[in-house]
Design a protein around this motif. Structure first.
Motif, mmCIF file in Angstrom:
data_model
loop_
_atom_site.group_PDB
_atom_site.id
_atom_site.type_symbol
_atom_site.label_atom_id
_atom_site.label_comp_id
_atom_site.label_asym_id
_atom_site.label_seq_id
_atom_site.Cartn_x
_atom_site.Cartn_y
_atom_site.Cartn_z
ATOM 1 N N GLY A 106 0.799 -1.225 0.000
ATOM 2 C CA GLY A 106 0.000 0.000 0.000
ATOM 3 C C GLY A 106 0.827 1.268 0.000
ATOM 4 N N GLU A 107 0.125 2.379 0.124
ATOM 5 C CA GLU A 107 0.739 3.712 0.040
ATOM 6 C C GLU A 107 0.509 4.421 1.365
ATOM 7 O OE1 GLU A 107 2.212 4.290 -2.910
ATOM 8 O OE2 GLU A 107 1.356 2.493 -3.830
ATOM 9 N N LEU A 108 1.577 5.002 1.926
ATOM 10 C CA LEU A 108 1.457 5.675 3.222
ATOM 11 C C LEU A 108 1.331 7.184 3.059
ATOM 12 C CD1 LEU A 108 4.179 3.875 5.388
ATOM 13 C CD2 LEU A 108 1.738 3.321 5.191
ATOM 14 N N PHE A 147 8.087 15.417 -9.002
ATOM 15 C CA PHE A 147 7.100 15.329 -7.925
ATOM 16 C C PHE A 147 6.771 13.881 -7.582
ATOM 17 C CE2 PHE A 147 6.053 19.488 -9.901
ATOM 18 C CZ PHE A 147 6.316 20.290 -8.795
ATOM 19 N N HIS A 148 6.704 13.585 -6.289
ATOM 20 C CA HIS A 148 6.203 12.298 -5.782
ATOM 21 C C HIS A 148 5.117 12.656 -4.772
ATOM 22 C CE1 HIS A 148 7.067 8.265 -3.528
ATOM 23 N NE2 HIS A 148 5.890 8.291 -4.109
ATOM 24 N N LEU A 149 3.858 12.459 -5.178
ATOM 25 C CA LEU A 149 2.728 12.960 -4.393
ATOM 26 C C LEU A 149 1.775 11.851 -3.976
ATOM 27 C CD1 LEU A 149 1.954 15.970 -6.790
ATOM 28 C CD2 LEU A 149 3.247 16.085 -4.643
ATOM 29 N N HIS A 150 1.304 11.922 -2.744
ATOM 30 C CA HIS A 150 0.257 11.029 -2.243
ATOM 31 C C HIS A 150 -0.947 11.879 -1.850
ATOM 32 C CE1 HIS A 150 2.920 7.282 -1.179
ATOM 33 N NE2 HIS A 150 3.151 7.737 -2.390
ATOM 34 N N PHE A 151 -2.094 11.224 -1.698
ATOM 35 C CA PHE A 151 -3.325 11.952 -1.382
ATOM 36 C C PHE A 151 -4.106 11.223 -0.299
ATOM 37 C CE2 PHE A 151 -7.824 13.048 -1.968
ATOM 38 C CZ PHE A 151 -7.768 14.433 -2.031
ATOM 39 N N GLY A 185 -4.027 7.471 -1.859
ATOM 40 C CA GLY A 185 -3.033 6.641 -2.534
ATOM 41 C C GLY A 185 -1.931 7.468 -3.166
ATOM 42 N N HIS A 186 -1.132 6.771 -3.981
ATOM 43 C CA HIS A 186 -0.047 7.399 -4.747
ATOM 44 C C HIS A 186 -0.693 8.097 -5.948
ATOM 45 C CE1 HIS A 186 4.001 7.368 -6.817
ATOM 46 N NE2 HIS A 186 3.213 7.328 -7.879
ATOM 47 N N VAL A 187 -0.442 9.383 -6.086
ATOM 48 C CA VAL A 187 -1.164 10.179 -7.085
ATOM 49 C C VAL A 187 -0.637 9.935 -8.498
ATOM 50 C CG1 VAL A 187 -1.657 12.527 -7.865
ATOM 51 C CG2 VAL A 187 -1.810 11.960 -5.431
#
Ligand SMILES: [Zn+2]
Length: 238
Positions: A48-50, A176-180, A189-191
């Motif tokens: 998963g994504e943190l 850019f490395h972006l999560h939401f 999740g990972h955008v």
């Protein structure tokens, strides 16, 4: 509180170590949170994504569910910092690529690391979350099939992540490395793609990257360095 290092971006692991499949968690969230209260990452096995906000850790798993995660869980790769960002501007409505170039235009320098935070209403957010991998681990590229994609329109929430200069691609995700995480904690999740309607942009500049490597992990120590890691990363990310 002790002196918080708000000019330091802390990172455990590298993007490059994920490429050949070094997915084992090598640092506890408890240890990670000694270096910041805000950030992004993934759990043991690429589970998963943190999203880390206010010292609380949220995981978006491969079913799209958002879970609170305990501090004894481990990460193979994560970034954290102590949030002390500056309000930059109101942004939107803008579609994904234009939104990203608007943020890029607002960066005081493209040669430093930044935390990027946006809050407000988003017209559309498309995310992904990877399902937990089991040993023997596949390569990062092979996990593409285990990714689930989610999409939500008219969603309020927080976009959180980082800008890394291209030069550090391999250590970090270049650009850019972006999560939401949605405000109601029901989506994230990972955008992959983000369109904003009415959002506020906050930036925090870092003069220092504190890179912590999993020195005690046997698989990491033994891994043969790739001859062309940047090419491998590009092929795994696309
Ligand atoms: Zn991510």
């Amino acid at each position: 509180m002790n002196m918080k290092k708000t000019k330091v971006l802390y990172q455990h692991g590298t993007l490059a170590l994920l490429v050949p499949g070094l997915f084992a968690g090598t640092e506890t969230l408890g240890k990670l949170l000694e270096h910041g209260d805000t950030g992004i990452g993934t759990l043991d096995g690429l589970n998963g994504e943190l999203i880390i906000l206010d010292g609380k850790v949220y995981q978006v798993n491969a079913t799209g569910k958002v879970n609170r995660i305990k501090k004894r869980e481990k990460v193979p790769f994560a970034n954290v910092h102590y949030q002390k960002d500056q309000f930059i501007d109101k942004i939107g409505p803008l579609k994904d690529e234009k939104l990203r170039s608007a943020i890029l235009d607002k960066l005081p320098s493209q040669n430093l690391f930044y935390a990027v935070r946006m809050t407000g209403e988003f017209a559309n957010v498309k995310t992904r979350a990877v399902a937990q991998q089991k040993e023997p681990y596949p390569t990062l590229k092979q996990t593409a099939d285990a990714q689930k994609v989610f999409e939500k329109a008219h969603v309020k929430g927080t976009l959180i992540g980082y800008y890394a200069p291209q030069l550090y691609g391999g250590v970090a995700v270049p650009g850019f490395h972006l999560h939401f995480l949605s405000k109601d904690h029901s989506f994230g999740g990972h955008v992959l793609k983000v369109d904003s309607v009415a959002t506020k942009l906050y930036l925090q500049e870092f003069a220092q990257l504190d890179l912590h490597l999993p020195a005690k992990n046997k698989a990491f120590r033994k891994q043969k360095p790739s001859k062309d890691i940047l090419k491998d990363i590009a092929s795994a990310e696309n």
